[in-house]
Motif scaffolding. Structure first.
Motif, PDB file in Angstrom:
ATOM      1  N   VAL A  60     125.304  78.968  11.132  1.00  0.00           N
ATOM      2  CA  VAL A  60     124.696  78.573  12.409  1.00  0.00           C
ATOM      3  C   VAL A  60     123.234  78.206  12.205  1.00  0.00           C
ATOM      4  O   VAL A  60     122.760  77.191  12.750  1.00  0.00           O
ATOM      5  N   ASP A  61     122.511  78.969  11.413  1.00  0.00           N
ATOM      6  CA  ASP A  61     121.110  78.646  11.136  1.00  0.00           C
ATOM      7  C   ASP A  61     120.982  77.288  10.457  1.00  0.00           C
ATOM      8  O   ASP A  61     120.053  76.529  10.738  1.00  0.00           O
ATOM      9  N   GLY A  62     121.925  76.984   9.566  1.00  0.00           N
ATOM     10  CA  GLY A  62     121.910  75.693   8.883  1.00  0.00           C
ATOM     11  C   GLY A  62     122.152  74.529   9.823  1.00  0.00           C
ATOM     12  O   GLY A  62     121.683  73.418   9.587  1.00  0.00           O
ATOM     13  N   LEU A  63     122.881  74.749  10.902  1.00  0.00           N
ATOM     14  CA  LEU A  63     123.132  73.699  11.880  1.00  0.00           C
ATOM     15  C   LEU A  63     121.899  73.382  12.715  1.00  0.00           C
ATOM     16  O   LEU A  63     121.741  72.256  13.188  1.00  0.00           O
TER      17      LEU A  63
END
Length: 64
Positions: A60-63
């Motif tokens: 999610v952080d990468g998105l």
């Protein structure tokens, strides 16, 4: 480490960013300790990928 998951009663939710046009969407199930089950919303009887909570957070952080 948790190795089995009873998802028969899981409450699945789709992203609020998902439209209603039948596009590519994933659903996640809440309430599993230390893991996040993920499935294809178009194939709810299909396979489920179970990620660790840390792996899901990294995704999610990468998105963002």
């Amino acid at each position: 480490m948790e190795t089995s998951h009873d998802l028969d009663r899981a409450q699945w939710r789709k992203s609020s960013y998902s439209g209603t046009n039948g596009g590519e969407c994933v659903e996640v199930a809440d309430g599993c300790a230390a893991s996040v089950p993920v499935r294809d919303s178009k194939d709810p009887a299909g396979p489920v990928l179970v990620l660790s909570a840390g792996a899901w957070q990294a995704f999610v952080d990468g998105l963002r």
